[in-house]
Design a protein around this motif. Structure first.
Motif, short mmCIF file in Angstrom:
data_model
loop_
_atom_site.label_atom_id
_atom_site.label_comp_id
_atom_site.label_asym_id
_atom_site.label_seq_id
_atom_site.Cartn_x
_atom_site.Cartn_y
_atom_site.Cartn_z
N ASN A 128 0.82 -1.20 0.00
CA ASN A 128 0.00 0.00 0.00
C ASN A 128 0.86 1.26 0.00
OD1 ASN A 128 0.82 -0.35 2.64
ND2 ASN A 128 -1.03 0.47 3.52
N SER A 129 0.18 2.38 -0.12
CA SER A 129 0.83 3.69 -0.05
C SER A 129 -0.19 4.66 0.52
CB SER A 129 1.30 4.13 -1.43
OG SER A 129 0.22 4.24 -2.31
N ALA A 130 0.29 5.80 0.99
CA ALA A 130 -0.61 6.79 1.56
C ALA A 130 0.11 8.13 1.64
CB ALA A 130 -1.07 6.37 2.95
N PHE A 131 -0.68 9.17 1.84
CA PHE A 131 -0.15 10.50 2.12
C PHE A 131 -0.52 10.84 3.56
CE2 PHE A 131 -0.58 10.65 -2.48
CZ PHE A 131 0.63 11.21 -2.86
N TYR A 132 0.48 11.24 4.32
CA TYR A 132 0.29 11.71 5.69
C TYR A 132 0.55 13.21 5.71
CZ TYR A 132 0.28 7.11 8.01
OH TYR A 132 -0.05 5.84 8.46
N THR A 133 -0.12 13.90 6.60
CA THR A 133 0.16 15.32 6.81
C THR A 133 0.60 15.50 8.25
OG1 THR A 133 -1.54 15.96 5.22
CG2 THR A 133 -0.75 17.67 6.71
N PHE A 134 1.69 16.21 8.43
CA PHE A 134 2.23 16.50 9.76
C PHE A 134 2.33 18.00 9.93
CE2 PHE A 134 3.60 12.24 8.96
CZ PHE A 134 3.48 11.62 10.18
N VAL A 135 2.21 18.44 11.17
CA VAL A 135 2.41 19.84 11.52
C VAL A 135 3.60 19.90 12.47
CG1 VAL A 135 1.41 21.87 12.66
CG2 VAL A 135 -0.02 20.40 11.21
N GLY B 100 3.72 23.20 21.77
CA GLY B 100 2.68 22.59 20.95
C GLY B 100 2.06 23.54 19.92
N LYS B 101 2.64 24.72 19.74
CA LYS B 101 2.12 25.69 18.78
C LYS B 101 2.79 25.46 17.42
CE LYS B 101 -0.03 28.45 21.82
NZ LYS B 101 -1.25 27.89 22.27
N PRO B 102 2.00 25.55 16.33
CA PRO B 102 2.58 25.37 14.99
C PRO B 102 3.73 26.35 14.74
CG PRO B 102 0.19 25.36 14.87
CD PRO B 102 0.55 25.77 16.28
N ILE B 103 4.72 25.87 14.01
CA ILE B 103 5.92 26.66 13.73
C ILE B 103 6.30 26.48 12.26
CG2 ILE B 103 7.48 24.81 14.47
CD1 ILE B 103 9.20 27.08 15.78
N ASP B 104 6.87 27.50 11.67
CA ASP B 104 7.24 27.46 10.25
C ASP B 104 8.24 26.35 9.95
OD1 ASP B 104 5.59 29.58 9.73
OD2 ASP B 104 7.19 31.05 9.48
N VAL B 105 8.12 25.82 8.73
CA VAL B 105 9.03 24.77 8.27
C VAL B 105 9.74 25.22 6.99
CG1 VAL B 105 7.65 22.92 9.31
CG2 VAL B 105 7.25 23.57 6.93
N PRO B 106 10.88 24.61 6.69
CA PRO B 106 11.60 24.98 5.45
C PRO B 106 10.80 24.63 4.19
CG PRO B 106 13.02 23.73 6.94
CD PRO B 106 11.62 23.64 7.48
N GLU B 107 11.03 25.39 3.16
CA GLU B 107 10.45 25.11 1.85
C GLU B 107 11.10 23.85 1.29
OE1 GLU B 107 10.27 27.23 -2.56
OE2 GLU B 107 10.81 28.43 -0.81
N LEU B 108 10.34 23.07 0.53
CA LEU B 108 10.87 21.85 -0.09
C LEU B 108 11.22 22.14 -1.54
CD1 LEU B 108 10.75 18.45 0.47
CD2 LEU B 108 9.42 18.81 -1.58
N ILE B 109 12.37 21.66 -1.96
CA ILE B 109 12.81 21.82 -3.34
C ILE B 109 12.81 20.44 -4.01
CG2 ILE B 109 14.68 22.62 -4.85
CD1 ILE B 109 13.42 24.80 -3.04
N PRO B 110 11.83 20.18 -4.90
CA PRO B 110 11.83 18.89 -5.61
C PRO B 110 12.89 18.92 -6.71
CG PRO B 110 10.01 20.25 -6.38
CD PRO B 110 10.69 21.02 -5.27
N GLU B 111 13.51 17.77 -6.96
CA GLU B 111 14.56 17.72 -7.98
C GLU B 111 14.26 16.76 -9.12
OE1 GLU B 111 18.67 18.81 -5.97
OE2 GLU B 111 17.84 16.97 -5.11
N THR B 112 13.80 15.56 -8.79
CA THR B 112 13.56 14.57 -9.84
C THR B 112 12.17 14.77 -10.44
OG1 THR B 112 12.57 12.93 -8.38
CG2 THR B 112 15.00 12.90 -8.59
#
Length: 173
Positions: free
Chosen positions: A109-116, A122-134
């Motif tokens: 199987n496969s799935a998409f998970y979302t994390f914060v 416990g307060k949301p905090i900024d995350v780095p931008e993702l750079i796709p390559e392939t």
């Protein structure tokens, strides 16, 4: 979003487990809950690697059990962040099961998970931008906004008329 950028490969996680009797149901197949537990762990590690923060699971998309995983199989979970937003990250995970003596490998199987990502309070905090390559990373990255909008609509956190990426799928050009 954080000014820092990270490559998709920096978040990759490969986790391998042997299916033992304690992991199985009465048919000697891996219990779904046990597999979901492992998927959550591998996906969380990928999100932590990307954000360098504590992460919490926000959602899991459509997990379908395509094929049973038998007692004695080796389960391989491959997870990586496909896109980051402000404080959230989408992680794609693919699960394969291998019967080593029979030299057979299947995609279970496969799935998409979302994390914060959260701070110590416990307060949301900024995350780095993702750079796709392939090419495959770019494809997953581009589809992530549609999947995110669909999740938000289904959760009642976005109005369907505001889901422009989802609407575009149904509109003729």
């Amino acid at each position: 979003m954080s000014n820092k950028k990270k490559k998709a490969t920096e978040s990759e996680v490969v986790m391998t487990e042997l299916v033992l009797p304690n992991d199985t149901n009465t048919l000697d197949n891996m219990m779904g809950g046990r597999l979901l537990h492992l998927m959550d762990i591998a996906s969380a590690i990928a999100a932590q690697r990307h954000s360098n923060r504590i992460v919490v699971t926000a959602s899991v998309d459509n997990v379908s059990f395509n094929a049973p995983i038998a007692l004695g199989n080796v389960v391989t979970l491959k997870a990586k962040v496909t896109r980051s937003f402000n404080s959230s990250m989408e992680v794609y995970i693919k699960v394969t099961a291998e019967d080593i003596p029979a030299k057979k490998k299947i995609v279970s199987n496969s799935a998409f998970y979302t994390f914060v990502a959260v701070d110590q309070g416990g307060k949301p905090i900024d995350v780095p931008e993702l750079i796709p390559e392939t090419e495959s990373e770019v494809e997953l990255y581009e589809g992530a906004l549609r999947r995110r909008q669909l999740r938000l609509v289904l959760a009642g956190r976005m109005k369907p008329q505001d889901a422009t990426e989802v609407k575009a799928l149904f509109m003729e050009s």
